[in-house]
Write a protein that holds these residues in place. Structure first.
Motif, PDB file in Angstrom:
ATOM      1  N   PRO A 280     -31.164   3.776   4.923  1.00 56.86           N
ATOM      2  CA  PRO A 280     -30.566   2.814   3.986  1.00 56.86           C
ATOM      3  C   PRO A 280     -29.167   3.219   3.558  1.00 56.86           C
ATOM      4  CG  PRO A 280     -32.832   3.329   3.358  1.00 56.86           C
ATOM      5  CD  PRO A 280     -32.462   4.300   4.436  1.00 56.86           C
ATOM      6  N   VAL A 281     -28.320   2.208   3.372  1.00 56.64           N
ATOM      7  CA  VAL A 281     -26.942   2.402   2.935  1.00 56.64           C
ATOM      8  C   VAL A 281     -26.864   2.104   1.440  1.00 56.64           C
ATOM      9  CG1 VAL A 281     -24.566   1.571   3.199  1.00 56.64           C
ATOM     10  CG2 VAL A 281     -26.056   1.771   5.204  1.00 56.64           C
ATOM     11  N   VAL A 282     -26.157   2.946   0.704  1.00 58.01           N
ATOM     12  CA  VAL A 282     -25.925   2.668  -0.719  1.00 58.01           C
ATOM     13  C   VAL A 282     -25.160   1.344  -0.819  1.00 58.01           C
ATOM     14  CG1 VAL A 282     -24.790   3.468  -2.826  1.00 58.01           C
ATOM     15  CG2 VAL A 282     -25.903   5.119  -1.303  1.00 58.01           C
ATOM     16  N   PRO A 283     -25.624   0.388  -1.623  1.00 62.14           N
ATOM     17  CA  PRO A 283     -25.014  -0.945  -1.658  1.00 62.14           C
ATOM     18  C   PRO A 283     -23.620  -0.938  -2.280  1.00 62.14           C
ATOM     19  CG  PRO A 283     -26.701  -0.761  -3.351  1.00 62.14           C
ATOM     20  CD  PRO A 283     -26.780   0.495  -2.539  1.00 62.14           C
ATOM     21  N   LEU A 284     -22.614  -1.258  -1.479  1.00 68.07           N
ATOM     22  CA  LEU A 284     -21.231  -1.158  -1.937  1.00 68.07           C
ATOM     23  C   LEU A 284     -20.905  -2.162  -3.034  1.00 68.07           C
ATOM     24  CD1 LEU A 284     -21.208   0.011   1.148  1.00 68.07           C
ATOM     25  CD2 LEU A 284     -18.740  -0.118   0.821  1.00 68.07           C
ATOM     26  N   ARG A 285     -21.400  -3.391  -2.906  1.00 71.92           N
ATOM     27  CA  ARG A 285     -21.069  -4.406  -3.910  1.00 71.92           C
ATOM     28  C   ARG A 285     -21.670  -4.060  -5.270  1.00 71.92           C
ATOM     29  NH1 ARG A 285     -23.179  -8.852   0.168  1.00 71.92           N
ATOM     30  NH2 ARG A 285     -24.255  -6.940   0.778  1.00 71.92           N
ATOM     31  N   VAL A 286     -22.869  -3.514  -5.253  1.00 70.72           N
ATOM     32  CA  VAL A 286     -23.519  -3.127  -6.510  1.00 70.72           C
ATOM     33  C   VAL A 286     -22.753  -1.986  -7.169  1.00 70.72           C
ATOM     34  CG1 VAL A 286     -25.613  -2.116  -7.506  1.00 70.72           C
ATOM     35  CG2 VAL A 286     -25.789  -3.917  -5.767  1.00 70.72           C
ATOM     36  N   MET A 287     -22.382  -0.990  -6.379  1.00 63.87           N
ATOM     37  CA  MET A 287     -21.637   0.145  -6.931  1.00 63.87           C
ATOM     38  C   MET A 287     -20.285  -0.306  -7.478  1.00 63.87           C
ATOM     39  SD  MET A 287     -23.451   3.023  -6.603  1.00 63.87           S
ATOM     40  CE  MET A 287     -22.413   4.466  -6.330  1.00 63.87           C
ATOM     41  N   HIS A 288     -19.599  -1.187  -6.753  1.00 62.23           N
ATOM     42  CA  HIS A 288     -18.297  -1.672  -7.193  1.00 62.23           C
ATOM     43  C   HIS A 288     -18.415  -2.454  -8.505  1.00 62.23           C
ATOM     44  CE1 HIS A 288     -14.276  -3.339  -7.054  1.00 62.23           C
ATOM     45  NE2 HIS A 288     -14.780  -4.555  -7.137  1.00 62.23           N
ATOM     46  N   ALA A 289     -19.419  -3.317  -8.586  1.00 62.74           N
ATOM     47  CA  ALA A 289     -19.592  -4.127  -9.793  1.00 62.74           C
ATOM     48  C   ALA A 289     -19.850  -3.258 -11.021  1.00 62.74           C
ATOM     49  CB  ALA A 289     -20.737  -5.120  -9.593  1.00 62.74           C
ATOM     50  N   ALA A 290     -20.518  -2.128 -10.814  1.00 62.17           N
ATOM     51  CA  ALA A 290     -20.836  -1.234 -11.934  1.00 62.17           C
ATOM     52  C   ALA A 290     -19.708  -0.251 -12.231  1.00 62.17           C
ATOM     53  CB  ALA A 290     -22.116  -0.462 -11.630  1.00 62.17           C
ATOM     54  N   GLY A 291     -18.689  -0.205 -11.374  1.00 63.50           N
ATOM     55  CA  GLY A 291     -17.620   0.765 -11.556  1.00 63.50           C
ATOM     56  C   GLY A 291     -18.019   2.173 -11.160  1.00 63.50           C
ATOM     57  N   ALA A 292     -19.072   2.298 -10.340  1.00 61.07           N
ATOM     58  CA  ALA A 292     -19.551   3.609  -9.915  1.00 61.07           C
ATOM     59  C   ALA A 292     -18.761   4.093  -8.697  1.00 61.07           C
ATOM     60  CB  ALA A 292     -21.039   3.545  -9.572  1.00 61.07           C
ATOM     61  N   THR A 293     -18.586   5.392  -8.589  1.00 60.89           N
ATOM     62  CA  THR A 293     -17.821   5.971  -7.492  1.00 60.89           C
ATOM     63  C   THR A 293     -18.691   6.101  -6.252  1.00 60.89           C
ATOM     64  OG1 THR A 293     -16.428   7.219  -9.015  1.00 60.89           O
ATOM     65  CG2 THR A 293     -16.491   7.973  -6.729  1.00 60.89           C
ATOM     66  N   LEU A 294     -18.182   5.581  -5.134  1.00 54.40           N
ATOM     67  CA  LEU A 294     -18.866   5.675  -3.852  1.00 54.40           C
ATOM     68  C   LEU A 294     -17.877   6.150  -2.804  1.00 54.40           C
ATOM     69  CD1 LEU A 294     -21.394   5.171  -2.088  1.00 54.40           C
ATOM     70  CD2 LEU A 294     -20.534   2.855  -1.696  1.00 54.40           C
ATOM     71  N   ALA A 295     -18.285   7.113  -1.996  1.00 54.20           N
ATOM     72  CA  ALA A 295     -17.458   7.634  -0.920  1.00 54.20           C
ATOM     73  C   ALA A 295     -18.271   7.632   0.372  1.00 54.20           C
ATOM     74  CB  ALA A 295     -16.971   9.041  -1.252  1.00 54.20           C
TER      75      ALA A 295
END
Length: 398
Positions: A280-295
């Motif tokens: 599974p891939v960490v959901p980019l849209r969810v992380m972006h909407a929450a302001g969470a850092t994803l790399a």
């Protein structure tokens, strides 16, 4: 260092329209950015409308494990986590890894593809000691002006379950390794409290960052997210803690994904996703909407865990966008942001990006838009590190 002007490029500035501009570089940093810049005496490179991106940031790979540039080795590790760990450890001596030559050759390929910064997890256990740290440091030194490499002291075979490993992590951090790692505190090590006590204690003692491999799925993985978040808040280590892979995040119900993303933002805990196989891939849209850092990162590259991988971060960005079904241009750009700006935030790069004052770590490609670059994965026309051209048309320059 020679002053340099990049003429008529199209810098990618997220949230702003693409416009033709020049980039003036002095002393390895971006001094001006705008149309028609005057720079008497500066060397000039004509970009002819090429897209300009910040250098890519690979926040999760394993340089010490790679067999890159060596003979083909059929994979015999099977599919289980324990089996692949055992295979990697049992065949190290036979295949001459960790190898500074293999690691350096892989770094050369990554640099030619536009990678400017790398975080590499280094296996540390009683049978290999700190040999991986030495090998990767030697490899990085060969490319010291082309790429920056940050090391993670990584207990691949477990921490609590492998006596002597904690002492080796301590030694690695005392010797300058920047990050302390962990692996599945519950599902593999079997003692989440004990592992987190050790990891966070070492981080506090040495001022180190933390990066924990977390393959555990479902409710177990989500529970471990909460443990790490709470421990981060208690210790005040927000902004220095990363959960790598985080497979559970990509498989949770949407409401739970949103809740955890908001908790990550609150605590200052980042995630890294690699889109490995069918994981599974960490959901980019969810992380972006929450302001969470994803790399993002490449994970294993042509090693005893996997015969796949080529070290190309733009291809990895494309794979993540595809796996997460990012379709609109602005969605696809979220993957590009994760592979650049998100990685820079995880590594704590204060002088990164396409802006005045930042180090001139840049990549140019022929593409109509940033989304087109992600989907098409074009050859990198120019790669600059600290304002110096280090690669052209996918090949290193001397």
């Amino acid at each position: 260092m020679t002053d340099l002007v990049l003429r008529n490029g199209r810098p990618w500035l997220p949230g702003r329209p693409l416009e033709t501009a020049d980039i003036l570089i002095r002393a390895g940093r971006i001094e001006q950015l705008g149309p028609g810049l005057a720079a008497p005496g500066a060397e000039t490179l004509e970009l002819a409308g090429a897209l300009v991106l910040p250098g890519f940031v690979d926040t999760h790979c394993h340089l010490d494990k790679t067999l890159w540039s060596g003979p083909w080795v059929p994979n015999t590790g099977g599919r289980s986590l324990a089996g692949r760990i055992a295979n990697g450890e049992n065949r190290r001596a036979e295949l001459g890894i960790p190898s500074a030559d293999y690691s350096a050759n892989l770094l050369a390929t990554m640099i030619a593809g536009g990678t400017a910064h790398v975080r590499s997890h280094i296996d540390i256990d009683p049978s290999v000691g700190l040999a991986g740290v030495e090998a990767v440091r030697t490899a990085a030194a060969r490319h010291r002006d082309r790429v920056d490499v940050e090391l993670v002291a990584f207990p691949q075979g477990g921490l609590i379950r492998r006596p002597g490993t904690a002492e080796l992590l301590d030694e690695a951090l005392a010797g300058g390794v920047e990050v302390v790692g962990g692996i599945d505190p519950a599902g593999y090590d079997g003692d989440p409290t004990g592992q987190l006590d050790l990891i966070f204690g070492l981080a506090e003692r040495y001022g180190a960052k933390i990066d924990i491999h977390l393959h555990d799925g479902g409710a177990l993985g989500a529970w471990e997210f909460e443990l790490i978040i709470e421990r981060t808040k208690t210790t005040g280590l927000g902004g220095r803690v990363t959960i790598s892979h985080a497979y559970a995040m990509g498989a949770l119900p949407p409401d739970e994904q949103r809740r955890i993303a908001e908790r990550l933002t609150e605590a200052g805990v980042a995630m890294v996703t690699c889109a490995v196989g069918d994981a599974p891939v960490v959901p980019l849209r969810v992380m972006h909407a929450a302001g969470a850092t994803l790399a993002l990162g490449n994970d294993g590259i042509r090693d005893l865990w996997t015969p796949y991988g080529d070290g190309d971060m733009l291809r990895r960005i494309s794979t993540v966008a595809f796996r997460d079904r990012l379709l609109a241009d602005e969605e696809i750009e979220l993957a590009l942001a994760a592979g650049t700006l998100g990685g820079a935030k995880v590594l704590g790069l204060a002088d990164y990006g396409l802006r005045v004052g930042a180090r001139a770590d840049l990549v140019t490609v022929e593409a109509a838009t940033p989304a087109a670059a992600v989907v098409g994965v074009p050859t990198r026309k120019l790669v600059l590190k600290g304002g110096r051209v280090v690669a052209r048309d996918g090949q290193l320059v001397s």
